[in-house]
Design a protein around this motif. Sequence first.
Motif, PDB file in Angstrom:
ATOM      1  N   LEU A  16       6.847  11.952  10.812  1.00 19.53           N
ATOM      2  CA  LEU A  16       6.045  10.727  10.852  1.00 19.53           C
ATOM      3  C   LEU A  16       6.765   9.571  11.518  1.00 19.53           C
ATOM      4  O   LEU A  16       6.145   8.756  12.215  1.00 19.53           O
ATOM      5  CB  LEU A  16       5.662  10.341   9.409  1.00 19.53           C
ATOM      6  N   PHE A  17       8.057   9.487  11.315  1.00 17.57           N
ATOM      7  CA  PHE A  17       8.858   8.334  11.725  1.00 17.57           C
ATOM      8  C   PHE A  17       8.635   7.914  13.185  1.00 17.57           C
ATOM      9  O   PHE A  17       8.402   6.721  13.448  1.00 17.57           O
ATOM     10  CB  PHE A  17      10.336   8.628  11.482  1.00 17.57           C
ATOM     11  N   ALA A  32       0.000  11.180   6.073  1.00 16.83           N
ATOM     12  CA  ALA A  32      -0.068  10.182   7.142  1.00 16.83           C
ATOM     13  C   ALA A  32      -0.391  10.810   8.492  1.00 16.83           C
ATOM     14  O   ALA A  32      -1.188  10.273   9.264  1.00 16.83           O
ATOM     15  CB  ALA A  32       1.251   9.420   7.218  1.00 16.83           C
ATOM     16  N   VAL A  33       0.242  11.950   8.794  1.00 15.40           N
ATOM     17  CA  VAL A  33       0.034  12.573  10.101  1.00 15.40           C
ATOM     18  C   VAL A  33      -1.296  13.311  10.179  1.00 15.40           C
ATOM     19  O   VAL A  33      -1.621  13.915  11.208  1.00 15.40           O
ATOM     20  CB  VAL A  33       1.195  13.538  10.438  1.00 15.40           C
ATOM     21  N   ILE A  75       0.850  -1.190   0.000  1.00 12.33           N
ATOM     22  CA  ILE A  75       0.000   0.000   0.000  1.00 12.33           C
ATOM     23  C   ILE A  75       0.885   1.239   0.000  1.00 12.33           C
ATOM     24  O   ILE A  75       1.906   1.288   0.702  1.00 12.33           O
ATOM     25  CB  ILE A  75      -0.927   0.029   1.234  1.00 12.33           C
ATOM     26  N   PHE A  76       0.493   2.243  -0.762  1.00 12.94           N
ATOM     27  CA  PHE A  76       1.208   3.512  -0.766  1.00 12.94           C
ATOM     28  C   PHE A  76       0.640   4.435   0.308  1.00 12.94           C
ATOM     29  O   PHE A  76      -0.577   4.549   0.479  1.00 12.94           O
ATOM     30  CB  PHE A  76       1.084   4.195  -2.130  1.00 12.94           C
ATOM     31  N   LEU A  77       1.537   5.099   1.034  1.00 12.49           N
ATOM     32  CA  LEU A  77       1.142   6.065   2.055  1.00 12.49           C
ATOM     33  C   LEU A  77       1.975   7.326   1.870  1.00 12.49           C
ATOM     34  O   LEU A  77       3.194   7.292   2.007  1.00 12.49           O
ATOM     35  CB  LEU A  77       1.377   5.484   3.458  1.00 12.49           C
ATOM     36  N   HIS A  78       1.325   8.435   1.548  1.00 14.98           N
ATOM     37  CA  HIS A  78       2.051   9.698   1.408  1.00 14.98           C
ATOM     38  C   HIS A  78       2.449  10.185   2.797  1.00 14.98           C
ATOM     39  O   HIS A  78       1.617  10.290   3.701  1.00 14.98           O
ATOM     40  CB  HIS A  78       1.180  10.737   0.705  1.00 14.98           C
ATOM     41  N   SER A  79       3.715  10.481   2.967  1.00 12.18           N
ATOM     42  CA  SER A  79       4.225  10.836   4.287  1.00 12.18           C
ATOM     43  C   SER A  79       3.561  12.075   4.861  1.00 12.18           C
ATOM     44  O   SER A  79       3.332  12.170   6.079  1.00 12.18           O
ATOM     45  CB  SER A  79       5.748  11.056   4.212  1.00 12.18           C
ATOM     46  N   ALA A  80       3.230  13.039   3.995  1.00 14.08           N
ATOM     47  CA  ALA A  80       2.598  14.265   4.484  1.00 14.08           C
ATOM     48  C   ALA A  80       1.170  14.015   4.927  1.00 14.08           C
ATOM     49  O   ALA A  80       0.688  14.621   5.907  1.00 14.08           O
ATOM     50  CB  ALA A  80       2.636  15.341   3.396  1.00 14.08           C
TER      51      ALA A  80
END
Length: 323
Positions: A111-112, A82-83, A75-80
Amino acid sequence: MLDNAENIKRAAVETLKTEAAAVDSFAGMIDDVFVEVVDRICRCPGRLIVSGVGKSAIVAQKMVATLNSTGTPAIFLHSADAVHGDMGMIRKDDMVMFISKSGNTPEIKRLFPFVKKMGNTVAAMVSNKDSFLALHADYCIYVPVEREACPNNLAPTTSTTVQMAAGDAIAVCLSALKNFTAEDFGRFHPGGSLGKQLYMRVEDVFDKTNRPWVRENENIQNVLITISSHRLGATAVLGDDGSLKGIITDGDVRRMVERGMDINVLKAGDIMSRHPKTVDMGALAVDALRMMEKNNITSVVVLRDGSYIGLIHIHDIMREGIG
């Protein structure tokens, strides 16, 4: 335009050589960490979540598409994003991979910690060994990039090419580990021409109600009527016990006429081809097509358990978009 021709060619060649050299350099750096990442993904009970920002996000989307089509759930998750709620798609059994050239992308650094707090295994694909991601991820795949192909060394070109190649390498390794077959690929691609080639069978394509046949002692006039009425350009020739004896095509009839043979005397058995090309109804339709192409014919006899059940015509196959 002519004045710029050489400059255009030079820029294109330099771009391709720069990117090719970077991919080649990465190929020489495949190490135990890469092996561990692939093995961990293969054994992951959940999915691989691939995340990035900017051009790396586009690479992540392509990697996810390739993984899904070759047997690895991703699955793709855009880091911006995600939060802002999308982090909810990450499950406890999933593995997360961040793609970032710098390894210090602000959105990813933000996010990490939340991902690590959830307990997920984290891998990174970076070009900076001293970056935040390289130092904090559980696994780090180093993707060397000396410079971008962009004249200003700014636009992501070389870096995204190598990232893409690395993603492909991971997907292909996983496919091999999982013994992913052409049939499996076909199940995941049922809608396109490629998928049809991998799963569509002869029995799915030919008209089972259109079954032209004549006896060996049939007169030529009846042979012509049979070929014409069934519109397949051929008819099977059967023995009294129903066994396949041969095939007569409209080409056979034309050649008979050209040779001046007496239509009133000849029988079907006199002009038939005694060794017709046959295919089992369970065979792939594309294999029947290849047989037609190889032998320069338009119809093939279809068998079920060795018995004649009809003809498949090249138009039956082409109509399905198989070719």
